[in-house]
Design a protein around this motif. Sequence first.
Motif, PDB file in Angstrom:
ATOM      1  N   SER A 258       0.865  -1.179   0.000  1.00 18.31           N
ATOM      2  CA  SER A 258       0.000   0.000   0.000  1.00 18.31           C
ATOM      3  C   SER A 258       0.902   1.229   0.000  1.00 18.31           C
ATOM      4  O   SER A 258       1.579   1.499   0.991  1.00 18.31           O
ATOM      5  N   TRP A 259       0.906   1.967  -1.090  1.00 15.00           N
ATOM      6  CA  TRP A 259       1.803   3.112  -1.231  1.00 15.00           C
ATOM      7  C   TRP A 259       1.121   4.391  -0.771  1.00 15.00           C
ATOM      8  O   TRP A 259      -0.028   4.657  -1.119  1.00 15.00           O
ATOM      9  N   GLY A 260       1.838   5.178   0.007  1.00 12.03           N
ATOM     10  CA  GLY A 260       1.340   6.476   0.436  1.00 12.03           C
ATOM     11  C   GLY A 260       0.419   6.446   1.636  1.00 12.03           C
ATOM     12  O   GLY A 260      -0.016   7.494   2.108  1.00 12.03           O
ATOM     13  N   ASP A 263       1.619   6.064   7.916  1.00  7.05           N
ATOM     14  CA  ASP A 263       2.150   5.244   9.022  1.00  7.05           C
ATOM     15  C   ASP A 263       2.118   3.737   8.769  1.00  7.05           C
ATOM     16  O   ASP A 263       2.389   2.963   9.688  1.00  7.05           O
ATOM     17  N   TYR A 264       1.794   3.319   7.547  1.00  4.93           N
ATOM     18  CA  TYR A 264       1.705   1.878   7.296  1.00  4.93           C
ATOM     19  C   TYR A 264       3.107   1.321   7.046  1.00  4.93           C
ATOM     20  O   TYR A 264       3.588   1.255   5.909  1.00  4.93           O
ATOM     21  N   PRO A 285       4.746   4.621   3.031  1.00  5.32           N
ATOM     22  CA  PRO A 285       4.216   5.936   3.391  1.00  5.32           C
ATOM     23  C   PRO A 285       5.229   7.039   3.097  1.00  5.32           C
ATOM     24  O   PRO A 285       6.363   6.741   2.689  1.00  5.32           O
ATOM     25  N   PRO A 286       4.867   8.292   3.313  1.00  3.83           N
ATOM     26  CA  PRO A 286       5.822   9.380   3.114  1.00  3.83           C
ATOM     27  C   PRO A 286       7.065   9.229   3.987  1.00  3.83           C
ATOM     28  O   PRO A 286       7.015   8.601   5.050  1.00  3.83           O
ATOM     29  N   LYS A 287       8.159   9.811   3.544  1.00  5.29           N
ATOM     30  CA  LYS A 287       9.434   9.695   4.250  1.00  5.29           C
ATOM     31  C   LYS A 287       9.331  10.176   5.692  1.00  5.29           C
ATOM     32  O   LYS A 287       9.941   9.587   6.608  1.00  5.29           O
TER      33      LYS A 287
END
Length: 394
Positions: A258-260, A263-264, A285-287
């Motif tokens: 799951s991209w983006g 917190d995953y 997730p985001p950096k």
Amino acid sequence: MALVGIKKWWAVLLLVGVLVVVTYLNIEHETGFKVLTSPAEISDPLIKQKTTIKPKVEATVSPLVLLEWYKPFKKAHSDFILKSCGNCIYTQNRSKVMGTNTKAVVMHFHDINRETMPKNRQAGQLYVWFTMESTLTVSKLKLKDLDGLFNLTATHKRDSDIYVPYMTAYSAYRRVNSGLKPKTDAHLDKLIKQKTHVALWVVSNCATNKGAVERLKYAKQMIRDGLNLTFGGRCGGDTERKDYNYTKYKFYLAFENSWGCKDYITEKFWKNSLAAGTVPVVIGPPKADYEAVAPPNSFIFAQDFATPKKLVEYLEFLDKNDNAYKKYLVWTTLNISQMPGRRVQGFKCDLCKYMRELDDRQKNKSTPIMSSLSRTNFSLTNWLYENENKECLS
């Protein structure tokens, strides 16, 4: 005369001490909270709720009952006695649902069905919505039907009431270091010498969603660009399900399906990488989400590179330069106090602490638990989707 003067000073000091103690106890009595007296009592920055470390609950205090209504993945278990977490019993015994001490009912998202939920609910009883899945996976359910039913969330997201990560930097540190003692430079050199392979990826979800498809495409492009990758799992043609020694690899491709999604960050990052002393190369997730929970300078963010080829070139550079590679393992030489996640003790224990504090507030201030939460009409749909990244749900 001198002796009389000394006695007067002792009397003054004694009086001041008594006043301080009385003030301290009065603050606790009026507020219902333990006064913080040391850094160890300050809440971890990863946890949204502000809890304090409280003394062990006296044996005379009745245990709170936390009822797990559905068996997650149909796994049954005996009761958990959580004395050191606030004195709770975590049970799957449905006959306790209307017990006066049953303060919370936990429901695993995958099994929730209005037809099979409790038929009766006592006043003030909190429903806890629990999942470890990404928002993308959960989005396939009709959550609107559940709006107004639940009061607390327990998920991998940091803004949950009960934060339930797959692991923490604190736990990964203890695993890779076999305890609390930091590694030395000599230990790092020895660890690097044990790494006889470049990169590993073990994956069996090849195409269930867009993220799974995209990560497979990205990894295959890295192979074409020259990455020496051991490709395991069903997607790599490993039908025998080999048991890989992750420690032998310098890098692990911790690509989420799951991209983006906020917190995953799953076991791919924690168990397969950091806890094994391997450097994770991440997509998910985001950096900023990784930086908030990971040890400092412990991972490589794939999207920092313009193309898969640029990333491969960087990994090859690190493979040939031990000093440069070692910088990604320096976190194992730091003091464990520098690792985020020290206060996370696991879902059952953290839920027990949370409910005990709410119960204490109710008793000390005569404030109904529901009112203190302001969650009488809580919308799961809004909480999940309003602040989620668009990339996650696309």
